[in-house]
Design a protein around this motif. Structure first.
Motif, PDB file in Angstrom:
ATOM      1  N   ARG A  67      -0.505   8.392  -5.235  1.00 54.26           N
ATOM      2  CA  ARG A  67      -1.789   7.686  -5.186  1.00 54.26           C
ATOM      3  C   ARG A  67      -2.917   8.633  -5.566  1.00 54.26           C
ATOM      4  NH1 ARG A  67      -0.230   4.996   0.228  1.00 54.26           N
ATOM      5  NH2 ARG A  67      -1.398   6.631   1.264  1.00 54.26           N
ATOM      6  N   ASN A  68      -2.896   9.838  -4.977  1.00 55.06           N
ATOM      7  CA  ASN A  68      -3.975  10.790  -5.235  1.00 55.06           C
ATOM      8  C   ASN A  68      -4.028  11.214  -6.696  1.00 55.06           C
ATOM      9  OD1 ASN A  68      -4.731  10.628  -2.604  1.00 55.06           O
ATOM     10  ND2 ASN A  68      -3.761  12.548  -1.975  1.00 55.06           N
TER      11      ASN A  68
ATOM     12  N   LYS B 140      -5.415   8.409  -8.796  1.00 53.29           N
ATOM     13  CA  LYS B 140      -6.858   8.324  -8.556  1.00 53.29           C
ATOM     14  C   LYS B 140      -7.609   9.411  -9.332  1.00 53.29           C
ATOM     15  CE  LYS B 140     -10.137   8.100  -4.691  1.00 53.29           C
ATOM     16  NZ  LYS B 140     -10.802   6.842  -5.026  1.00 53.29           N
TER      17      LYS B 140
ATOM     18  N   ILE C 105     -14.898   2.586  -9.586  1.00 55.36           N
ATOM     19  CA  ILE C 105     -14.270   2.735  -8.271  1.00 55.36           C
ATOM     20  C   ILE C 105     -13.438   1.495  -7.887  1.00 55.36           C
ATOM     21  CG2 ILE C 105     -16.356   2.002  -7.016  1.00 55.36           C
ATOM     22  CD1 ILE C 105     -14.012   4.720  -5.779  1.00 55.36           C
ATOM     23  N   VAL C 106     -13.902   0.317  -8.275  1.00 59.21           N
ATOM     24  CA  VAL C 106     -13.144  -0.894  -7.917  1.00 59.21           C
ATOM     25  C   VAL C 106     -11.804  -0.919  -8.654  1.00 59.21           C
ATOM     26  CG1 VAL C 106     -13.104  -3.420  -8.035  1.00 59.21           C
ATOM     27  CG2 VAL C 106     -15.169  -2.245  -7.276  1.00 59.21           C
TER      28      VAL C 106
ATOM     29  N   THR D 186      -9.492   1.653  -7.243  1.00 57.68           N
ATOM     30  CA  THR D 186      -8.898   1.223  -5.972  1.00 57.68           C
ATOM     31  C   THR D 186      -7.789   0.207  -6.204  1.00 57.68           C
ATOM     32  OG1 THR D 186     -11.040   1.586  -4.959  1.00 57.68           O
ATOM     33  CG2 THR D 186      -9.458   0.333  -3.676  1.00 57.68           C
ATOM     34  N   LYS D 187      -8.034  -0.714  -7.144  1.00 58.27           N
ATOM     35  CA  LYS D 187      -6.998  -1.704  -7.468  1.00 58.27           C
ATOM     36  C   LYS D 187      -5.748  -1.008  -7.996  1.00 58.27           C
ATOM     37  CE  LYS D 187     -10.030  -5.615  -8.440  1.00 58.27           C
ATOM     38  NZ  LYS D 187     -10.527  -6.543  -9.470  1.00 58.27           N
TER      39      LYS D 187
ATOM     40  N   ILE E 230      -4.725   2.185  -7.594  1.00 61.83           N
ATOM     41  CA  ILE E 230      -3.962   3.000  -6.634  1.00 61.83           C
ATOM     42  C   ILE E 230      -3.283   2.118  -5.586  1.00 61.83           C
ATOM     43  CG2 ILE E 230      -5.155   5.214  -6.923  1.00 61.83           C
ATOM     44  CD1 ILE E 230      -6.697   4.609  -4.361  1.00 61.83           C
ATOM     45  N   THR E 231      -3.881   0.961  -5.312  1.00 57.80           N
ATOM     46  CA  THR E 231      -3.230   0.048  -4.365  1.00 57.80           C
ATOM     47  C   THR E 231      -1.944  -0.499  -4.988  1.00 57.80           C
ATOM     48  OG1 THR E 231      -5.396  -0.518  -3.475  1.00 57.80           O
ATOM     49  CG2 THR E 231      -3.578  -1.962  -2.875  1.00 57.80           C
TER      50      THR E 231
ATOM     51  N   SER F 191       0.642   2.143  -4.932  1.00 60.97           N
ATOM     52  CA  SER F 191       1.208   2.314  -3.601  1.00 60.97           C
ATOM     53  C   SER F 191       2.273   1.252  -3.320  1.00 60.97           C
ATOM     54  CB  SER F 191       0.074   2.231  -2.576  1.00 60.97           C
ATOM     55  OG  SER F 191       0.511   2.616  -1.310  1.00 60.97           O
TER      56      SER F 191
ATOM     57  N   LEU G 213      -3.382  -7.044  -9.462  1.00 63.07           N
ATOM     58  CA  LEU G 213      -4.361  -5.950  -9.455  1.00 63.07           C
ATOM     59  C   LEU G 213      -4.446  -5.184 -10.772  1.00 63.07           C
ATOM     60  CD1 LEU G 213      -3.684  -4.500  -5.871  1.00 63.07           C
ATOM     61  CD2 LEU G 213      -5.651  -5.840  -6.614  1.00 63.07           C
TER      62      LEU G 213
END
Lengths: 139, 130
Positions: free
Chosen positions: A24-25, A28, A38-39, A42-43, A45-46, A49, A115
Motif C-alpha cells: 500500500r505504501n 501511494k 489524494i482521492v 486513496t481509491k 491503495i484501497t 489492499s 475503485l
C-alpha cells in the motif's frame, strides 16, 4: 517544457500480512510521485489492499507488479497481482457484492473493481489467479 | 508485540490509531477494546482515525465489529476524524459503515457520546430509540 517520462516498473512479493502495508505504501508513494490526487490515491491503495489481501488469504500469496504507464497525455498506474493458488471456481460469483467463501464481507473484488478504471481478473482452477488493474492519474 | 494504546478518559475509552493498521493489529485492538469495556464498565468508545490514509473492507469490518460488540455491552462507539478521501472511497467500495456513529473530530465525538449518556439519576422510561 521538458517532458519527463518516469520509468517505474517493479515487482513486490506478498507473502505475509506486513507485506500488505508495504505494498500500500509503495503504491501511494508512486501515485504521489506522478501527481495523482489524494482521492484517486486513496481509491487505488484501497483497491490494492483488497486484492493483495485476497491473494494472501485465498491464493497463498504471490507477487504484485507495479508499473507507471502512459497513454497519450494520460499517466497512470498499472498493477498486476499474480498467485499460483487454487484459482477461483466461479469468477462471476466472486465478483458479486457480498459473496464470500471466507469470513470477509465479500466486498473485496467487486469493491476494488469500482475503485479503479480498468479491472481484469483471470483464474484457472489449480493454476492460480491474475488480477490486472489500472488507475489513471485523473481517472 | 505491537499494540494500539487504549486510554481511559472518565466514562469513555479513547483510541487514536497512529500507525499503519495491518490485519493482526486491528484484530488485537478489537479484542483489547472489548476487554477494556468489560473491565472498566465504560459507556463509550471513541476511535480517532484521522491519521489513517486508508480504511479497507477488513478494517471496516473490524470497526463494525467493535461497534456491535460494544453495543451489546452497553457502550456506544463513535468513529472520528475520517479523512474526506477515505469517506469517498468507503462509499464507492460499498461499505457505508452503517450502525457506526461518526463525528468530525475528537471534540465533537466526545460531545456526541456525552449527549447519548442517559441522565445519571432515575427516569429511564423515555428515550428507548434503537
Amino acid at each position: 517544457m521538458l517532458m519527463m517520462t518516469m520509468l517505474i516498473k517493479e515487482s513486490l512479493i506478498i507473502q505475509q500480512e506486513r507485506d500488505l502495508v508495504y505494498c500500500r505504501n509503495r503504491v501511494k508513494e508512486v501515485a504521489a510521485k506522478i501527481g495523482m490526487g489524494i482521492v484517486n490515491q486513496t481509491k487505488l491503495i484501497t483497491a490494492t489492499s483488497e486484492i493483495a489481501r485476497n491473494m494472501l488469504i485465498y491464493g497463498g500469496g504471490g507477487t504484485m507488479r507495479l508499473e507507471v504507464v502512459t497513454k497519450g497525455k494520460q499517466e497512470g498506474i498499472q498493477l498486476v497481482f499474480e498467485d499460483k493458488g487454487p484459482g477461483i471456481a466461479d469468477i462471476q460469483k466472486a465478483m458479486q457484492d457480498g459473496y464470500t467463501t471466507g469470513r470477509s464481507l465479500g466486498m473485496g473484488l467487486p469493491g476494488a473493481k469500482r475503485l479503479v478504471n480498468e479491472f481484469v481478473i483471470q483464474s484457472a482452477i489449480g493454476q492460480g489467479t491474475t488480477v490486472k488493474m489500472l488507475k489513471w492519474k485523473n481517472g | 508485540m505491537e499494540k494500539i494504546p487504549i486510554l481511559k478518559m472518565g466514562k469513555f475509552l479513547l483510541v487514536t490509531i497512529q500507525v499503519d493498521l495491518y490485519d493482526r493489529l486491528a484484530l488485537t485492538l478489537e479484542e483489547d477494546l472489548i476487554q477494556m469495556v468489560f473491565k472498566t464498565g465504560s459507556k463509550g468508545v471513541l476511535i480517532d482515525i484521522s491519521a489513517l490514509s486508508i480504511v479497507d473492507s477488513f478494517m471496516g469490518k473490524i470497526i463494525g465489529n467493535i461497534a456491535g460488540m460494544s453495543s451489546i455491552m452497553d457502550a456506544e462507539t463513535v468513529v472520528v476524524g475520517m479523512q474526506p478521501a477515505v469517506a469517498i472511497t468507503l462509499i464507492e467500495l460499498g461499505l457505508p459503515l452503517s450502525g457506526v456513529h461518526t463525528a468530525l473530530n475528537v471534540e465533537k465525538g466526545m460531545a456526541l457520546l456525552e449527549s447519548r449518556m442517559p441522565p445519571s439519576l432515575d427516569d429511564a422510561n423515555d428515550d428507548d430509540v434503537d
